[in-house]
Design a protein around this motif. Structure first.
Motif, PDB file in Angstrom:
ATOM      1  N   ASN A   1       0.731  -1.211  -0.022  1.00 24.83           N
ATOM      2  CA  ASN A   1      -0.124  -0.051   0.033  1.00 24.83           C
ATOM      3  C   ASN A   1       0.940   1.306   0.071  1.00 24.83           C
ATOM      4  OD1 ASN A   1      -2.192  -1.709   0.034  1.00 24.83           O
ATOM      5  ND2 ASN A   1      -2.868  -1.078   2.228  1.00 24.83           N
ATOM      6  N   ALA A   2       2.001   1.238   0.527  1.00 21.69           N
ATOM      7  CA  ALA A   2       3.020   2.334   0.746  1.00 21.69           C
ATOM      8  C   ALA A   2       3.764   2.743  -0.457  1.00 21.69           C
ATOM      9  CB  ALA A   2       4.039   1.891   1.741  1.00 21.69           C
ATOM     10  N   ASP A   3       3.821   1.637  -1.291  1.00 19.46           N
ATOM     11  CA  ASP A   3       4.601   1.987  -2.633  1.00 19.46           C
ATOM     12  C   ASP A   3       3.451   2.341  -3.881  1.00 19.46           C
ATOM     13  OD1 ASP A   3       5.934   1.613  -4.982  1.00 19.46           O
ATOM     14  OD2 ASP A   3       7.014  -0.268  -4.548  1.00 19.46           O
ATOM     15  N   PRO A   4       3.535   3.776  -4.395  1.00 19.96           N
ATOM     16  CA  PRO A   4       2.588   4.270  -5.048  1.00 19.96           C
ATOM     17  C   PRO A   4       2.651   3.553  -6.388  1.00 19.96           C
ATOM     18  CG  PRO A   4       4.742   5.563  -4.815  1.00 19.96           C
ATOM     19  CD  PRO A   4       4.861   4.609  -3.954  1.00 19.96           C
ATOM     20  N   HIS A   5       3.657   2.565  -6.948  1.00 16.16           N
ATOM     21  CA  HIS A   5       3.623   1.955  -7.980  1.00 16.16           C
ATOM     22  C   HIS A   5       2.845   0.698  -8.015  1.00 16.16           C
ATOM     23  CE1 HIS A   5       6.902   4.479  -9.954  1.00 16.16           C
ATOM     24  NE2 HIS A   5       7.160   4.455  -8.662  1.00 16.16           N
ATOM     25  N   ASN A   6       2.660   0.042  -7.049  1.00 13.12           N
ATOM     26  CA  ASN A   6       1.909  -1.022  -6.970  1.00 13.12           C
ATOM     27  C   ASN A   6       0.481  -0.800  -6.830  1.00 13.12           C
ATOM     28  OD1 ASN A   6       4.223  -2.759  -6.555  1.00 13.12           O
ATOM     29  ND2 ASN A   6       4.252  -2.464  -4.298  1.00 13.12           N
ATOM     30  N   ALA A   7      -0.241  -1.934  -7.422  1.00 12.31           N
ATOM     31  CA  ALA A   7      -1.723  -1.823  -7.315  1.00 12.31           C
ATOM     32  C   ALA A   7      -2.174  -2.648  -6.247  1.00 12.31           C
ATOM     33  CB  ALA A   7      -2.283  -2.578  -8.777  1.00 12.31           C
ATOM     34  N   ALA A   8      -2.852  -2.016  -5.405  1.00 13.90           N
ATOM     35  CA  ALA A   8      -3.466  -2.516  -4.243  1.00 13.90           C
ATOM     36  C   ALA A   8      -4.655  -3.231  -4.485  1.00 13.90           C
ATOM     37  CB  ALA A   8      -3.402  -1.574  -2.854  1.00 13.90           C
ATOM     38  N   ILE A   9      -4.923  -4.518  -4.169  1.00 18.39           N
ATOM     39  CA  ILE A   9      -6.283  -5.299  -4.462  1.00 18.39           C
ATOM     40  C   ILE A   9      -6.442  -6.099  -3.243  1.00 18.39           C
ATOM     41  CG2 ILE A   9      -7.481  -6.870  -5.612  1.00 18.39           C
ATOM     42  CD1 ILE A   9      -5.452  -6.047  -8.096  1.00 18.39           C
ATOM     43  N   SER A  10      -7.583  -5.872  -2.704  1.00 18.90           N
ATOM     44  CA  SER A  10      -8.076  -6.394  -1.510  1.00 18.90           C
ATOM     45  C   SER A  10      -7.843  -8.070  -1.665  1.00 18.90           C
ATOM     46  CB  SER A  10      -9.651  -6.426  -1.132  1.00 18.90           C
ATOM     47  OG  SER A  10      -9.931  -4.954  -0.786  1.00 18.90           O
ATOM     48  N   VAL A  11      -7.313  -8.360  -0.576  1.00 17.36           N
ATOM     49  CA  VAL A  11      -7.239  -9.922  -0.235  1.00 17.36           C
ATOM     50  C   VAL A  11      -8.059 -10.819  -0.652  1.00 17.36           C
ATOM     51  CG1 VAL A  11      -6.231 -11.674   1.165  1.00 17.36           C
ATOM     52  CG2 VAL A  11      -5.350  -9.343   1.406  1.00 17.36           C
ATOM     53  N   TYR A  12      -9.236 -10.451  -0.454  1.00 15.47           N
ATOM     54  CA  TYR A  12     -10.632 -11.405  -0.709  1.00 15.47           C
ATOM     55  C   TYR A  12     -10.492 -11.493  -2.272  1.00 15.47           C
ATOM     56  CZ  TYR A  12     -13.963  -7.843  -2.181  1.00 15.47           C
ATOM     57  OH  TYR A  12     -14.766  -6.967  -2.987  1.00 15.47           O
ATOM     58  N   ALA A  13     -10.217 -10.591  -2.904  1.00 12.31           N
ATOM     59  CA  ALA A  13     -10.706 -10.441  -4.232  1.00 12.31           C
ATOM     60  C   ALA A  13      -9.621 -11.249  -5.485  1.00 12.31           C
ATOM     61  CB  ALA A  13     -10.993  -9.040  -4.785  1.00 12.31           C
ATOM     62  N   ARG A  14      -8.473 -11.562  -4.648  1.00 15.06           N
ATOM     63  CA  ARG A  14      -7.404 -12.255  -5.596  1.00 15.06           C
ATOM     64  C   ARG A  14      -7.624 -13.412  -6.144  1.00 15.06           C
ATOM     65  NH1 ARG A  14      -2.871  -9.939  -1.350  1.00 15.06           N
ATOM     66  NH2 ARG A  14      -3.412  -7.654  -1.519  1.00 15.06           N
TER      67      ARG A  14
ATOM     68  N   ASN B   1      -3.183   3.954  -4.069  1.00 18.72           N
ATOM     69  CA  ASN B   1      -3.078   2.931  -5.093  1.00 18.72           C
ATOM     70  C   ASN B   1      -4.072   1.769  -4.853  1.00 18.72           C
ATOM     71  OD1 ASN B   1      -1.894   1.901  -2.503  1.00 18.72           O
ATOM     72  ND2 ASN B   1      -0.162   1.037  -3.584  1.00 18.72           N
ATOM     73  N   ARG B   2      -5.219   2.075  -4.092  1.00 17.89           N
ATOM     74  CA  ARG B   2      -6.147   0.921  -3.931  1.00 17.89           C
ATOM     75  C   ARG B   2      -7.007   0.999  -5.240  1.00 17.89           C
ATOM     76  NH1 ARG B   2      -4.580   4.061  -0.074  1.00 17.89           N
ATOM     77  NH2 ARG B   2      -3.562   2.884   1.922  1.00 17.89           N
ATOM     78  N   VAL B   3      -7.120   0.049  -5.917  1.00 22.36           N
ATOM     79  CA  VAL B   3      -7.705   0.036  -7.275  1.00 22.36           C
ATOM     80  C   VAL B   3      -9.077  -0.900  -6.892  1.00 22.36           C
ATOM     81  CG1 VAL B   3      -5.728   0.574  -8.600  1.00 22.36           C
ATOM     82  CG2 VAL B   3      -6.440  -1.639  -8.301  1.00 22.36           C
TER      83      VAL B   3
ATOM     84  N   ASP C   1      -6.634 -18.821  -3.415  1.00 21.02           N
ATOM     85  CA  ASP C   1      -4.943 -18.676  -3.758  1.00 21.02           C
ATOM     86  C   ASP C   1      -5.088 -17.455  -4.745  1.00 21.02           C
ATOM     87  OD1 ASP C   1      -4.477 -20.683  -2.036  1.00 21.02           O
ATOM     88  OD2 ASP C   1      -4.060 -22.043  -3.649  1.00 21.02           O
ATOM     89  N   VAL C   2      -3.960 -16.973  -4.699  1.00 20.00           N
ATOM     90  CA  VAL C   2      -3.854 -15.807  -5.591  1.00 20.00           C
ATOM     91  C   VAL C   2      -3.821 -16.018  -7.230  1.00 20.00           C
ATOM     92  CG1 VAL C   2      -2.519 -13.617  -6.262  1.00 20.00           C
ATOM     93  CG2 VAL C   2      -2.806 -14.234  -3.776  1.00 20.00           C
ATOM     94  N   ARG C   3      -4.624 -15.510  -7.942  1.00 19.27           N
ATOM     95  CA  ARG C   3      -4.547 -15.790  -9.514  1.00 19.27           C
ATOM     96  C   ARG C   3      -4.045 -14.363  -9.981  1.00 19.27           C
ATOM     97  NH1 ARG C   3     -10.404 -18.274 -10.888  1.00 19.27           N
ATOM     98  NH2 ARG C   3     -10.360 -20.209  -9.515  1.00 19.27           N
ATOM     99  N   ASN C   4      -3.251 -14.809 -11.227  1.00 22.61           N
ATOM    100  CA  ASN C   4      -2.959 -13.446 -12.176  1.00 22.61           C
ATOM    101  C   ASN C   4      -1.781 -12.687 -11.531  1.00 22.61           C
ATOM    102  OD1 ASN C   4      -4.486 -14.069 -14.686  1.00 22.61           O
ATOM    103  ND2 ASN C   4      -5.962 -13.755 -13.250  1.00 22.61           N
ATOM    104  N   GLY C   5      -1.075 -13.053 -10.410  1.00 23.63           N
ATOM    105  CA  GLY C   5      -0.236 -12.029  -9.799  1.00 23.63           C
ATOM    106  C   GLY C   5      -0.848 -11.235  -9.240  1.00 23.63           C
ATOM    107  N   LEU C   6      -1.987 -11.178  -8.854  1.00 20.60           N
ATOM    108  CA  LEU C   6      -2.806  -9.865  -8.264  1.00 20.60           C
ATOM    109  C   LEU C   6      -2.027  -9.323  -6.903  1.00 20.60           C
ATOM    110  CD1 LEU C   6      -6.380 -10.404  -9.172  1.00 20.60           C
ATOM    111  CD2 LEU C   6      -4.632  -8.954 -10.526  1.00 20.60           C
ATOM    112  N   ASP C   7      -1.336 -10.090  -6.381  1.00 23.17           N
ATOM    113  CA  ASP C   7      -0.700  -9.818  -5.006  1.00 23.17           C
ATOM    114  C   ASP C   7       0.714  -9.032  -5.256  1.00 23.17           C
ATOM    115  OD1 ASP C   7       0.594 -12.020  -5.843  1.00 23.17           O
ATOM    116  OD2 ASP C   7       1.002 -12.732  -3.970  1.00 23.17           O
ATOM    117  N   ASN C   8       1.123  -8.914  -6.603  1.00 21.06           N
ATOM    118  CA  ASN C   8       2.459  -8.366  -6.936  1.00 21.06           C
ATOM    119  C   ASN C   8       2.486  -7.693  -8.214  1.00 21.06           C
ATOM    120  OD1 ASN C   8       5.173  -7.950  -6.244  1.00 21.06           O
ATOM    121  ND2 ASN C   8       5.709  -9.689  -7.492  1.00 21.06           N
ATOM    122  N   ALA C   9       1.259  -6.923  -8.496  1.00 18.01           N
ATOM    123  CA  ALA C   9       1.092  -6.237  -9.918  1.00 18.01           C
ATOM    124  C   ALA C   9       1.435  -4.784  -9.880  1.00 18.01           C
ATOM    125  CB  ALA C   9      -0.343  -6.641 -10.459  1.00 18.01           C
TER     126      ALA C   9
END
Length: 372
Positions: free
Chosen positions: A100-113, A248-250, A275-283
């Motif tokens: 959340n603190a890195d402005p380049h990252n896309a923050a997506i709620s954990v439940y939605a990944r 950056n919360r999208v 489990d995370v799909r499409n790398g949404l925890d690191n996009a």
């Protein structure tokens, strides 16, 4: 259909065991009296805190009157299912806060990944109902998974699964709040569980951390300011005064959960569906902004994110990119990404892209001003 009380108690225990076999972390049973919740619901709606979620008011007080929603209902079987990914690790909250603190990252709620929870819970609750029917024969029931006017937190609290936290989410002493809720309305006169007590004490961490001050006070949420509402439920333009606060919360926002002390006990999911799909925890924002509509629909098939559509996906990411432009010296990739959508067919997308590019112009002007 009637049963001796001893048989009903045995059935209730069996239902709880079957629920655990199906991946639910906990099953509770409540009666249908939610009259205590009606004044709060009426006041919340009267204040307009539901925003554009017209469905919240469309059914009147049926949310608080289960037998009016499903005639014949006398008990509610409530269920919770953990969704924190199995490989989250012990330091998952620290990692989420760092993202959340890195402005380049896309923050997506954990439940939605992962997979859409509506589908997972609905299928499992239907299996639970089928198991009950296989044991006792036909009975009346209806499954709900955030899909109709149900006061699920009130019901879960009443059935002993947890208590309403000051952020309005359900909390559990053994599991925090990283779980989904579902319900089975039924005509079976099962013995009910005792409600548990509240354990927030004087803590107000969730209230203080909310980026948009959407939590007005303990147990009072103005959805119109909530980032989850703004990025998921709101169909139109995001109010300009709130855009810088979104960061950056999208898709959704977990801030109030990340800071909650009870989530040090958050349990991992028992099912791989989350489990995370499409790398949404690191996009990154730039990476996701490049997805065309076909990419969006293909990659997010079976995901809860797909419900907002590609247009609002781009709207949300444009806001994140605009916020990033005020915080990063390396603006070129972000500007290029935004300019690629400057002539998008959607007026909604164009408006938010223009706003984002204006943040770069404003930041550049500020940097160019001489010291005074």
């Amino acid at each position: 259909m009637t049963f001796p009380d001893s048989n009903l108690s045995t059935l209730a225990l069996a239902i709880k065991a079957w629920g655990r076999e199906l991946g639910f972390a906990e099953i509770g049973i409540a009666d249908v009296d939610l009259s205590h919740a009606e004044p709060g619901l009426q006041a919340w709606l009267a204040a307009g805190h539901h925003g554009d979620m017209d469905y919240m008011a469309a059914h009147g007080m049926k949310r608080a009157r289960p037998p009016e929603l499903v005639p014949g209902t006398i008990r509610i079987i409530t269920a919770r299912m953990n969704y924190l990914p199995q490989d989250a690790g012990d330091e998952w909250r620290d990692r989420e806060e760092a993202r959340n603190a890195d402005p380049h990252n896309a923050a997506i709620s954990v439940y939605a990944r992962g997979r859409d929870y509506h589908k997972v819970l609905r299928a499992r609750l239907q299996q639970l109902a089928d198991r009950i029917r296989g044991e006792i024969g036909d009975f009346g029931f209806r499954v709900f998974t955030d899909s109709a006017p149900v006061l699920e937190v009130e019901l879960a609290q009443k059935s002993g699964i947890g208590w309403r936290g000051k952020h309005t989410l359900l909390l559990n002493r053994q599991a925090g709040s990283m779980f989904f809720l579902g319900e089975l309305y039924t005509d079976l006169p099962l013995p009910v569980d005792e409600p548990g007590g509240a354990h927030c004490g004087q803590c107000r961490a969730c209230i203080d951390v909310c980026p948009t001050q959407a939590i007005l006070g303990p147990y009072r949420l103005d959805a119109r300011r909530c980032i989850s509402y703004l990025t998921i439920e709101l169909k139109g333009s995001i109010p300009e005064e709130l855009r810088p606060l979104i960061g950056n919360r999208v898709y959704g926002c977990d801030d109030c959960q990340l800071v909650c002390p009870w989530n040090k006990f958050a349990e991992r999911a028992s099912l791989p569906d989350f489990d995370v799909r499409n790398g949404l925890d690191n996009a990154t924002l730039v990476e996701l902004f490049a997805w065309e509509e076909d990419d969006f629909n293909r990659r997010l098939e079976g995901s809860p994110i797909r419900r907002i559509g590609h247009e609002r996906w781009l709207r949300n990411i444009a806001v994140g990119l605009g916020n990033a432009l005020r915080q990063t010296p390396d603006a070129a990739p972000i500007v290029a990404a935004l300019q690629s959508r400057a002539n998008h067919p959607s007026e909604l997308v164009r408006e938010h892209v223009a706003w984002a590019l204006a943040q770069h112009a404003a930041a550049s002007a500020g940097q160019a001003q001489p010291d005074r």
